[in-house]
Design a protein around this motif. Structure first.
Motif, PDB file in Angstrom:
ATOM      1  N   GLY A 219     -11.915 -39.678  41.226  1.00 52.36           N
ATOM      2  CA  GLY A 219     -10.484 -39.938  41.220  1.00 52.36           C
ATOM      3  C   GLY A 219     -10.013 -40.198  39.800  1.00 52.36           C
ATOM      4  N   ALA A 220      -9.339 -41.305  39.590  1.00 49.49           N
ATOM      5  CA  ALA A 220      -8.934 -41.699  38.232  1.00 49.49           C
ATOM      6  C   ALA A 220     -10.167 -42.206  37.485  1.00 49.49           C
ATOM      7  N   LYS A 221     -10.385 -41.701  36.257  1.00 54.58           N
ATOM      8  CA  LYS A 221     -11.613 -42.029  35.532  1.00 54.58           C
ATOM      9  C   LYS A 221     -11.698 -43.513  35.179  1.00 54.58           C
ATOM     10  N   SER A 222     -10.564 -44.180  35.156  1.00 49.61           N
ATOM     11  CA  SER A 222     -10.583 -45.618  34.843  1.00 49.61           C
ATOM     12  C   SER A 222     -11.194 -46.437  35.965  1.00 49.61           C
ATOM     13  N   THR A 223     -11.235 -45.869  37.184  1.00 54.80           N
ATOM     14  CA  THR A 223     -11.801 -46.603  38.332  1.00 54.80           C
ATOM     15  C   THR A 223     -13.297 -46.368  38.503  1.00 54.80           C
ATOM     16  N   LEU A 224     -13.905 -45.519  37.655  1.00 51.26           N
ATOM     17  CA  LEU A 224     -15.324 -45.218  37.778  1.00 51.26           C
ATOM     18  C   LEU A 224     -16.149 -46.353  37.176  1.00 51.26           C
ATOM     19  N   THR A 225     -16.909 -47.030  38.035  1.00 49.94           N
ATOM     20  CA  THR A 225     -17.735 -48.170  37.609  1.00 49.94           C
ATOM     21  C   THR A 225     -19.171 -47.973  38.066  1.00 49.94           C
ATOM     22  N   GLU A 226     -20.000 -48.980  37.773  1.00 47.61           N
ATOM     23  CA  GLU A 226     -21.403 -48.922  38.170  1.00 47.61           C
ATOM     24  C   GLU A 226     -21.581 -48.935  39.676  1.00 47.61           C
ATOM     25  N   GLU A 227     -20.582 -49.387  40.406  1.00 47.94           N
ATOM     26  CA  GLU A 227     -20.685 -49.424  41.860  1.00 47.94           C
ATOM     27  C   GLU A 227     -20.780 -48.024  42.470  1.00 47.94           C
ATOM     28  N   LYS A 228     -20.202 -47.020  41.800  1.00 44.45           N
ATOM     29  CA  LYS A 228     -20.225 -45.648  42.307  1.00 44.45           C
ATOM     30  C   LYS A 228     -21.421 -44.858  41.784  1.00 44.45           C
ATOM     31  N   LEU A 229     -22.349 -45.543  41.087  1.00 43.72           N
ATOM     32  CA  LEU A 229     -23.492 -44.833  40.506  1.00 43.72           C
ATOM     33  C   LEU A 229     -24.359 -44.178  41.574  1.00 43.72           C
ATOM     34  N   HIS A 230     -24.641 -44.908  42.644  1.00 41.61           N
ATOM     35  CA  HIS A 230     -25.516 -44.371  43.695  1.00 41.61           C
ATOM     36  C   HIS A 230     -24.875 -43.166  44.389  1.00 41.61           C
ATOM     37  N   ASP A 231     -23.582 -43.283  44.730  1.00 45.80           N
ATOM     38  CA  ASP A 231     -22.898 -42.161  45.400  1.00 45.80           C
ATOM     39  C   ASP A 231     -22.790 -40.955  44.478  1.00 45.80           C
ATOM     40  N   LEU A 232     -22.537 -41.178  43.212  1.00 45.52           N
ATOM     41  CA  LEU A 232     -22.433 -40.076  42.266  1.00 45.52           C
ATOM     42  C   LEU A 232     -23.780 -39.395  42.046  1.00 45.52           C
ATOM     43  N   ALA A 233     -24.854 -40.187  42.013  1.00 44.19           N
ATOM     44  CA  ALA A 233     -26.191 -39.607  41.867  1.00 44.19           C
ATOM     45  C   ALA A 233     -26.566 -38.771  43.087  1.00 44.19           C
ATOM     46  N   GLU A 234     -26.114 -39.208  44.255  1.00 43.20           N
ATOM     47  CA  GLU A 234     -26.391 -38.434  45.473  1.00 43.20           C
ATOM     48  C   GLU A 234     -25.709 -37.071  45.413  1.00 43.20           C
ATOM     49  N   ILE A 235     -24.524 -36.993  44.850  1.00 41.92           N
ATOM     50  CA  ILE A 235     -23.832 -35.710  44.700  1.00 41.92           C
ATOM     51  C   ILE A 235     -24.554 -34.819  43.703  1.00 41.92           C
ATOM     52  N   LEU A 236     -25.105 -35.416  42.641  1.00 38.28           N
ATOM     53  CA  LEU A 236     -25.762 -34.673  41.557  1.00 38.28           C
ATOM     54  C   LEU A 236     -27.259 -34.532  41.800  1.00 38.28           C
ATOM     55  N   ASP A 237     -27.654 -34.221  43.014  1.00 39.00           N
ATOM     56  CA  ASP A 237     -29.060 -33.978  43.378  1.00 39.00           C
ATOM     57  C   ASP A 237     -29.950 -35.177  43.091  1.00 39.00           C
ATOM     58  N   ASN A 238     -29.423 -36.393  43.354  1.00 35.71           N
ATOM     59  CA  ASN A 238     -30.176 -37.647  43.183  1.00 35.71           C
ATOM     60  C   ASN A 238     -30.680 -37.826  41.748  1.00 35.71           C
ATOM     61  N   ASP A 239     -29.877 -37.376  40.796  1.00 39.23           N
ATOM     62  CA  ASP A 239     -30.228 -37.507  39.380  1.00 39.23           C
ATOM     63  C   ASP A 239     -29.393 -38.661  38.798  1.00 39.23           C
ATOM     64  N   GLU A 240     -30.025 -39.840  38.684  1.00 37.02           N
ATOM     65  CA  GLU A 240     -29.297 -41.010  38.175  1.00 37.02           C
ATOM     66  C   GLU A 240     -28.975 -40.894  36.687  1.00 37.02           C
ATOM     67  N   THR A 241     -29.789 -40.155  35.974  1.00 38.79           N
ATOM     68  CA  THR A 241     -29.521 -39.996  34.535  1.00 38.79           C
ATOM     69  C   THR A 241     -28.209 -39.252  34.303  1.00 38.79           C
ATOM     70  N   ARG A 242     -28.028 -38.173  35.039  1.00 37.05           N
ATOM     71  CA  ARG A 242     -26.777 -37.419  34.915  1.00 37.05           C
ATOM     72  C   ARG A 242     -25.599 -38.260  35.400  1.00 37.05           C
ATOM     73  N   ALA A 243     -25.814 -39.024  36.481  1.00 30.26           N
ATOM     74  CA  ALA A 243     -24.729 -39.869  36.989  1.00 30.26           C
ATOM     75  C   ALA A 243     -24.335 -40.925  35.959  1.00 30.26           C
ATOM     76  N   ARG A 244     -25.335 -41.514  35.277  1.00 27.62           N
ATOM     77  CA  ARG A 244     -25.009 -42.526  34.253  1.00 27.62           C
ATOM     78  C   ARG A 244     -24.311 -41.885  33.053  1.00 27.62           C
ATOM     79  N   ASN A 245     -24.688 -40.641  32.729  1.00 26.75           N
ATOM     80  CA  ASN A 245     -24.005 -39.934  31.637  1.00 26.75           C
ATOM     81  C   ASN A 245     -22.540 -39.680  31.979  1.00 26.75           C
ATOM     82  N   VAL A 246     -22.275 -39.379  33.274  1.00 26.22           N
ATOM     83  CA  VAL A 246     -20.887 -39.169  33.699  1.00 26.22           C
ATOM     84  C   VAL A 246     -20.084 -40.458  33.556  1.00 26.22           C
ATOM     85  N   ILE A 247     -20.703 -41.597  33.929  1.00 25.19           N
ATOM     86  CA  ILE A 247     -20.000 -42.884  33.815  1.00 25.19           C
ATOM     87  C   ILE A 247     -19.717 -43.226  32.356  1.00 25.19           C
ATOM     88  N   ASP A 248     -20.700 -42.962  31.493  1.00 21.92           N
ATOM     89  CA  ASP A 248     -20.493 -43.232  30.066  1.00 21.92           C
ATOM     90  C   ASP A 248     -19.417 -42.324  29.476  1.00 21.92           C
TER      91      ASP A 248
END
Length: 476
Positions: A219-248
């Motif tokens: 959604g809005a990038k300002s609302t992206l926090t560590e709480e959505k890390l698990h859900d985002l990693a699940e979308i990205l083939d369970n790759d937490e590194t890529r999910a953390r890069n998206v958050i950063d």
């Protein structure tokens, strides 16, 4: 010349006596116009007997028998009752509109039948004035009966078999090709639209489907926090590194901010793209399941997507089975073929078969040869699928044909001769469970059996030739 006329109508069967017919001036304008006049035509024929149908089902059964040239009990009883006694005194000639029905009546009842122009003209006149000539009918009854019987006859002739519905395959592959274009177009629109807000996400998530799901989650990038890390990693083939890069990247993004109304429209569109992509996956599974039922051999040989496109381009599985292998080879490249014929250039080597993995694996020198060989096997597989009604759907033939194509590819590289088609088909017939009688019939019809017979005949000819030579030597 016909002495009686058989008239088949939607309301019943009738036999007419031919009272008088002008033979010499039959083709004159005055005589042909007299057929349209009821007062004059009623002097030419007279009703002898009329047998109405008992119900709509009875009418449909009789018309089906007549269209197939079958003399059923109703027609047989009507003709025997009205023409058998007359045939002893004078010769009877029955005018019939259908020549196949005329041949069946002649063979079963020994009644001479006539299918000439005079008889057809009389039948045309009877059909024109049927409501007046047939007793017990009112105005409009014949049209109503024809309409009802026409609907029943059409429904009976259009036979729908859910297990062989290649029309569903044609519609599914057309929709699937359209969805491929639409999903790609819409996904690019999501990338461009959402990219104004979060441009760094396009490089981190290159897949279109994952990008749309990630945009819907963020959604809005300002609302992206560590709480959505698990859900985002699940979308990205369970790759937490890529999910953390998206958050950063979201924290240091250079994109513009969106208003609440803009965000609602962008995210709703992203949701539609996700739903379309998921429906495309389910449609692909449906097509694969349908192809394995309707054309299992063709599917095992070349895959469900290319097999479905071949069926769709041909119009049906039956049409595809009737095509020779040379037509199957360039199916889908008609424009290039006619352009080459017009300009006297090189004709295309392949059409829809170009997307097959066998063509891609072949060397540049052998692409045309493997395309011709693959088209030959596709033609055999489509004929097996179209006409093998006695057995349950099996992929054994398609797998054997696919193995032959693999051996042909190996032959181009190593020179090892591939298995002959007759031997491969014989192994398949021995492998699958077939009844003894069916196996015997299939074995006699296989090319190997025909080849064995030809070899035996050739041996006999050689022995006779040697015998003649030896006899000639003894005489000399």
């Amino acid at each position: 010349m016909a002495t009686h006329i058989l008239f088949e109508s939607a309301s019943g069967l009738a036999v007419f006596n031919v009272v008088q017919v002008e033979e010499i001036g039959a083709k004159t304008k005055e005589v042909q116009e007299s057929i349209q006049d009821l007062s004059k035509f009623s002097r030419m024929v007279s009703l002898k007997s009329f047998s109405p149908f008992k119900s709509a089902a009875d009418a449909l059964q009789n018309i089906n028998d007549i269209s197939e040239g079958v003399v059923n009990d109703t027609l047989k009883g009507l003709l025997e009752l009205n023409l058998a006694s007359t045939s002893k005194k004078s010769k009877v000639v029955l005018g019939v509109s259908d020549r196949f029905l005329a041949a069946a009546i002649s063979s079963e009842l020994s009644i001479s039948c006539d299918n000439s122009e005079r008889s057809l003209e009389l039948i045309r006149g009877i059909r024109l004035h049927a409501e007046k000539l047939l007793k017990g009918l009112q105005e409009g009854d014949v049209k109503k009966a024809q309409l009802g019987l026409g609907h029943s006859y059409s429904r009976a002739k259009v036979k729908f078999n859910v297990n062989r519905s290649d029309n569903m395959i044609i519609q599914a592959i057309a929709l699937l090709d359209q969805l491929d274009k639409d999903v790609n177009t819409f996904a690019m629109r999501v990338r461009e639209w959402y990219g104004w807000h979060f441009p760094e996400l396009a490089k981190l998530v290159p897949d279109n489907y994952q990008f749309a799901k990630a945009a819907k989650l963020i959604g809005a990038k300002s609302t992206l926090t560590e709480e959505k890390l698990h859900d985002l990693a699940e979308i990205l083939d369970n790759d937490e590194t890529r999910a953390r890069n998206v958050i950063d990247a979201a924290r240091a993004s250079m994109g513009t901010d969106m208003s609440e109304l803009d965000a609602i429209n962008v995210l709703n569109f992203a949701q539609r793209v996700v739903e379309l992509a998921e429906y495309r996956k389910s449609l692909t599974d449906y097509l694969a399941e349908k192809m394995n039922v309707v054309a299992p051999s063709l599917t095992a040989l070349i895959g469900e997507r290319i097999g479905a496109r071949l069926i769709s381009h041909a119009g049906s599985l039956i049409n595809l089975s009737k095509y020779p292998a040379s037509t199957v080879q360039i199916l889908g490249a008609e424009k290039a073929l006619f352009r080459a014929l017009k300009t006297k250039g090189n004709t295309p080597k392949y059409g829809l078969l170009f997307h097959s993995g066998f063509i891609a694996r072949a060397g540049p020198k052998h692409k045309g040869r493997i395309s011709r060989f693959l088209a030959n096997k596709c033609s055999i597989a489509s004929r097996i699928d179209a006409y093998s009604t006695d057995r349950a759907p099996t992929t054994a033939f398609g797998e054997a044909l696919k193995q032959q194509v693999e051996e042909r590819l190996n032959f181009f590289e190593t020179g090892v001769p591939p298995t002959k088609n007759a031997d491969a088909m014989r192994k398949v017939l021995e492998k699958i469970a077939i009844d003894t009688d069916g196996d015997h019939d299939m074995a006699e019809s296989t090319p190997s059996a025909a080849k064995d017979k030809e070899d035996d005949g050739a041996k006999e000819k050689k022995e006779k030739k040697k015998k003649r030579k030896s006899e000639a030597m003894e005489v000399s």
